[in-house]
Enzyme design. Structure first.
Site, PDB file in Angstrom:
ATOM      1  CG  ASP A 218       8.765  -4.846   2.879  1.00 26.01           C
ATOM      2  OD1 ASP A 218       9.376  -4.922   3.948  1.00 26.01           O
ATOM      3  OD2 ASP A 218       9.305  -4.557   1.802  1.00 26.01           O
ATOM      4  CD  GLU A 283       9.395  -2.092   7.183  1.00 22.41           C
ATOM      5  OE1 GLU A 283      10.528  -1.710   7.510  1.00 22.41           O
ATOM      6  OE2 GLU A 283       9.101  -2.409   6.028  1.00 22.41           O
TER       7      GLU A 283
HETATM    8  C1  LIG Z   1      11.649  -4.552   8.354  1.00 19.18           C
HETATM    9  C2  LIG Z   1      11.527  -4.947   6.932  1.00 19.18           C
HETATM   10  O1  LIG Z   1      10.655  -5.681   6.567  1.00 19.18           O
HETATM   11  N1  LIG Z   1      12.415  -4.491   6.090  1.00 19.18           N
HETATM   12  C3  LIG Z   1      12.398  -4.804   4.686  1.00 19.18           C
HETATM   13  C4  LIG Z   1      12.044  -3.573   3.951  1.00 19.18           C
HETATM   14  O2  LIG Z   1      12.039  -3.804   2.591  1.00 19.18           O
HETATM   15  C5  LIG Z   1      13.269  -4.232   2.077  1.00 19.18           C
HETATM   16  C6  LIG Z   1      13.057  -4.443   0.611  1.00 19.18           C
HETATM   17  O3  LIG Z   1      11.888  -5.194   0.420  1.00 19.18           O
HETATM   18  C7  LIG Z   1      13.757  -5.498   2.763  1.00 19.18           C
HETATM   19  O4  LIG Z   1      15.062  -5.777   2.369  1.00 19.18           O
HETATM   20  C8  LIG Z   1      13.738  -5.317   4.246  1.00 19.18           C
HETATM   21  O5  LIG Z   1      14.035  -6.513   4.894  1.00 19.18           O
END
Ligand SMILES: CC(=O)N[C@H]1CO[C@H](CO)[C@@H](O)[C@@H]1O
Ligand SMILES: *[C@@H]1O[C@H](CO)[C@@H](O)[C@H](O)[C@H]1NC(C)=O
Ligand SMILES: *[C@@H]1O[C@H](CO)[C@@H](O)[C@H](O)[C@H]1NC(C)=O
Ligand SMILES: *[C@@H]1O[C@H](CO)[C@@H](O)[C@H](O)[C@H]1NC(C)=O
Ligand SMILES: *[C@@H]1O[C@H](CO)[C@@H](O)[C@H](O)[C@H]1NC(C)=O
Ligand SMILES: *[C@@H]1O[C@H](CO)[C@@H](O)[C@H](O)[C@H]1NC(C)=O
Ligand SMILES: [Ca+2]
Ligand SMILES: [Ca+2]
Length: 565
Positions: A218, A283
Site C-alpha cells: 500500500d 501501489e
Molecule cells: C488504493 C489504495 O490502496 N489506497 C490506500 C492508500 O493508503 C491509504 C492509507 O493507508 C488508504 O486509505 C487507501 O485506501
C-alpha cells in the site's frame, strides 16, 4: 537414457518453483468488509471469503488480494493497523486465515495480503512506546520539534496530509509533532530506523510462513520523506485551497530515491522464502507521466506488478482513442524487458468504472484489460458490472468523505465503491442475513447480481467468463500488441501471436454514440472473416458468429473481440 528421464522429471518441478504464476492472468481484489458476511453482523469476514472461493475459482483468476484484515481500530477501515501479524476479530482469527489459505490453494488460487508499511495505527504498541521514548521504538516514527513563531507553536514545515490539513500532529506527552500522510491516527513509520526495517521484514516472513503467496504494498510512494524537512513548493494557481494536498508539489514527500532500495530489500526477503515464487505488487497512485517514470523504477526494484492506474485515473470518458493508444503504447515501450504489463480497472479508492467511463461503455475496460498483454487487476463486483451506490452524508463513514462535510462529501467519499457484493436478489443481496449492513446495499441488486447474470448469456458476467477463457487459453502469451486509431472515435487492438501471425485476436471499440461501419480488416491488417468472441451491447450478431471485417457495422459505444476460426 535414464539420466535424461530424471532430468525431464526434475526440470519441470524446478520451473514450477520459480514460476511467475501471475503471467497473463487476472488478479482479483477482495474488499473484505463487503465481500461476504458469514455471521450476520453486517460486515464481511474471512469465513465469508472462504465460502465464496468456488466463485473466484470459476472466474479463473490466478489469485486474489485482500485489503487489510489485521487488528485495527478501523479509523481508515483497516488501513490503520495495530498489529501487523494478527487478524481483527471483525474478520475472524488467524486460524480462519489459515483455513482460507489452504482452501484457496486446493482450488489453485493464490492468496495475496495487503502490506501497509507507510504507517501503523496510533494504537499500535510501537507508537505507544515511541511516545514514551522507549528504545528502539523512539525512532520508529517521525518526530520533530515544533517551530516557534513569535511564541506560538507551529508544525515543523508546510507538508500536508493526503486526507487534508497539516501532515503534523502535536503529541502533548512527547512534546513533539509526529508526521502522518493520512489521518492523525495513522502515524508514518520511520524507515531510516534499521530496527523498524527489520520488524517489517519479519511481518513478510510471518505471513509467507503461513502460506501467503505474496503482497500488495500500500501507498509505497509515501514510504520516505526528505530528511531535511524542506517546505514543498506551492503550485501556482492550482485552484485548490491552501490546506488541500493538491496545492503542493510533492517533491519531498513522494517517490524519494530510498523507496526503490526498500522495495528491493523486500524482494530479497521474499525470494529467500520457500514454497514458490512470491508476488510483489506496488501501489503508486500519481499522475500519468510521473507514474510511467516511477513505475519503471519499481519494476527494476523487484515489483512484479507496479500498479498501472491509467485506466483507473488517467483515462476516462473524455479521453480519445489517441489518448488510449499513447497511454498503452508508452507503458509497453517503457517497460523493462522480461516484465509483465498490468492494467488496473478499479479499486476501493475511486468511483467504480461504470461511473468513470459511463454506463453505455461499462464493458469497455474489462474487454480492453483482457485483450492487452499481462495482468488485469479487477475489483470485486467488476465481474457483474456493479455500480456506485449513492449514499447520504449521514450514511457516509469514510473519513475522507466525513472530513469534506455535507456539501462536498460526494466529491471525495470512497464509500460508493465499497458497498456489499451483489450475489443474488435475496436479503442484502445475499451478502448478509442481516438486512442492515455496514454500508447500504445498492438498490439495483434485484437485477444486477451474480445469480441472475449467470443465466443471461449477454450479461456482463457472461462477457467476462468468455474473456477469461481467451486469457487462459494461453494463445496470447507470445503475441505482439498493436494499437490502431481509426477515425475520431474508434480504437483497435491486435494481438498477433509470433508463431502463427494469422491466428490473431482483435478488439475494436467505438467511443462515440453514433454507429459506424468500417473496413477494420484494412485498418488493422486482420483477416476478412473472423469469429466473434464477445460483443458488448446492441449488436445484431452474437458470439461464435462469423463476421465480415471489411464492413464491420458497429453500434454506438459498441465493443467487440474477434478471434480466429
Ligand atoms: C488504493 C489504495 O490502496 N489506497 C490506500 C492508500 O493508503 C491509504 C492509507 O493507508 C488508504 O486509505 C487507501 O485506501
Ligand atoms: C500481535 O499479536 C500477536 C498474537 O496475538 C502477539 O503475539 C504479538 O505480540 C502482537 N504484536 C505486537 C507488536 O503487539
Ligand atoms: C512576528 O512578530 C513581528 C513583530 O511583532 C512581526 O513583524 C511579524 O510579522 C510576526 N511574524 C509572524 C510570522 O507572525
Ligand atoms: C535520486 O536519483 C536520481 C536519479 O538517479 C538523481 O538524479 C537524484 O539526484 C537523486 N536524488 C537524491 C536526493 O539522491
Ligand atoms: C463521465 O465520467 C464522469 C465521472 O468522471 C461522470 O460523472 C459522467 O456521467 C460520465 N459521462 C458519461 C456520458 O457517462
Ligand atoms: C441526518 O441525521 C441527523 C441526526 O441523526 C438528522 O437530524 C437528519 O435529519 C439526518 N439527515 C438526513 C438527510 O437524513
Ligand atoms: Ca461478519
Ligand atoms: Ca512515509
Amino acid at each position: 537414457m535414464w539420466q535424461l528421464l530424471i532430468i525431464c522429471l526434475l526440470v519441470p518441478s524446478i520451473f514450477t518453483a520459480q514460476e511467475k504464476w501471475w503471467k497473463n492472468s487476472f488478479i482479483y481484489q477482495v474488499y473484505p468488509r463487503s465481500f461476504k458476511d458469514s455471521n450476520g453482523d453486517g460486515v464481511g469476514d474471512l469465513k465469508g471469503i472462504t465460502s465464496k472461493l468456488d466463485h473466484l475459482a470459476r472466474l479463473g483468476v490466478a489469485g486474489f488480494w485482500i485489503s487489510p484484515v489485521f487488528t485495527s481500530p478501523m479509523v481508515d477501515f483497516g488501513y490503520d493497523i495495530a498489529n501487523f501479524t494478527d487478524i481483527d476479530p471483525v474478520f475472524g482469527t488467524l486460524a480462519d486465515m489459515d483455513v482460507l489459505t489452504k482452501a484457496a490453494h486446493q482450488r489453485g488460487l493464490k492468496v495475496i495480503l495487503d502490506f501497509v508499511p507507510n504507517h501503523s495505527s496510533d494504537k499500535h504498541p510501537w507508537f505507544q512506546k515511541s511516545v514514551q521514548r522507549i528504545k528502539p521504538y523512539d525512532e520508529y516514527y517521525i518526530w520533530k520539534d515544533a517551530k516557534m513563531v513569535n511564541g506560538t507553536r507551529k508544525p515543523p514545515n508546510n507538508w500536508l496530509s493526503v486526507f487534508h490539513g497539516s501532515a503534523w500532529t502535536w503529541n502533548e506527552q512527547r512534546k513533539q509533532y509526529y508526521f502522518r500522510q493520512f489521518t492523525p491516527q495513522q502515524p508514518d513509520l520511520n524507515f531510516r530506523s534499521a530496527a523498524l526495517r527489520k520488524e517489517m521484514e519479519d511481518v513478510l516472513v510471518f505471513w509467507t510462513n503461513r502460506g501467503i503467496d505474496g503482497f500488495r504494498v500500500d501507498a509505497i510512494i509515501h514510504a520516505y520523506e526528505d530528511s531535511r524537512l524542506l517546505d514543498e513548493p506551492v503550485i501556482p494557481n492550482s485552484g485548490y485551497p491552501a490546506d488541500n494536498w493538491n496545492s503542493l508539489n510533492h517533491i519531498y514527500t513522494r517517490n524519494q530515491n530510498e523507496t526503490f532500495g526498500l522495495v528491493a530489500s523486500w524482494r530479497k526477503v521474499l525470494d529467500a522464502q520457500p514454497g514458490g515464487k512470491k508476488i510483489l505488487m506496488t501501489e503508486s497512485f500519481t499522475g500519468l507521466q510521473e507514474q510511467l517514470q516511477y513505475s519503471m523504477n519499481y519494476y527494476r526494484s523487484g515489483s512484479d506488478v507496479p500498479f498501472n492506474f491509467m485506466l483507473l485515473g488517467a483515462l476516462n470518458n473524455k479521453s480519445t482513442p489517441l489518448d488510449f493508444k499513447r497511454a498503452i503504447d508508452s507503458w509497453l515501450n517503457y517497460m523493462p524487458a522480461g516484465e509483465e504489463a498490468n492494467w488496473v480497472i478499479d479499486n476501493h479508492d475511486v468511483n467504480r468504472v461504470n461511473t468513470r467511463i459511463g454506463n453505455a461503455r461499462k464493458d469497455h475496460f474489462i474487454m480492453l484489460a483482457a485483450v492487452l498483454p499481462g495482468v488485469g487487476v479487477m475489483y470485486y463486483g467488476n465481474e457483474i458490472g456493479m455500480d456506485d451506490t449513492w449514499l447520504t452524508y449521514n450514511e457516509t463513514v469514510d473519513p475522507v468523505g466525513c472530513n469534506a462535510g455535507p456539501g462536498k462529501y460526494q466529491l471525495t467519499s470512497r464509500d460508493p465503491a465499497r458497498t456489499p457484493m451483489q450475489w443474488d436478489n435475496s436479503t442484502s443481496a445475499g451478502f448478509s442475513t442481516n438486512p442492515k449492513t455496514w454500508l447500504r446495499v445498492n438498490p439495483n441488486y434485484k437485477t444486477i447480481n451474480l445469480a441472475s447474470e449467470q443465466n443471461d448469456f449477454r450479461s456482463h458476467f457472461s462477457i467476462f467468463i468468455k474473456l477469461m477463457a481467451m486469457k487462459k487459453s494461453g494463445r496470447l502469451v507470445n503475441a505482439t500488441t498493436e494499437t490502431v486509431v481509426i477515425g475520431d472515435n474508434v480504437l483497435g487492438v491486435v494481438r498477433r501471436p509470433t508463431d502463427s501471425a494469422k491466428r490473431l485476436y482483435a478488439l475494436v471499440q467505438n467511443f462515440g454514440s453514433k454507429p459506424v461501419t468500417l473496413d477494420v480488416s484494412a485498418w488493422m491488417n486482420i483477416p476478412e472473416r473472423m469469429r466473434i468472441l464477445v460483443t458488448n451491447r446492441d449488436w445484431k450478431t452474437f458470439s461464435w458468429n462469423v463476421i465480415d471485417t471489411t464492413a464491420l457495422a458497429m453500434p454506438g459505444y459498441g465493443s467487440i473481440v474477434l478471434m480466429p476460426f
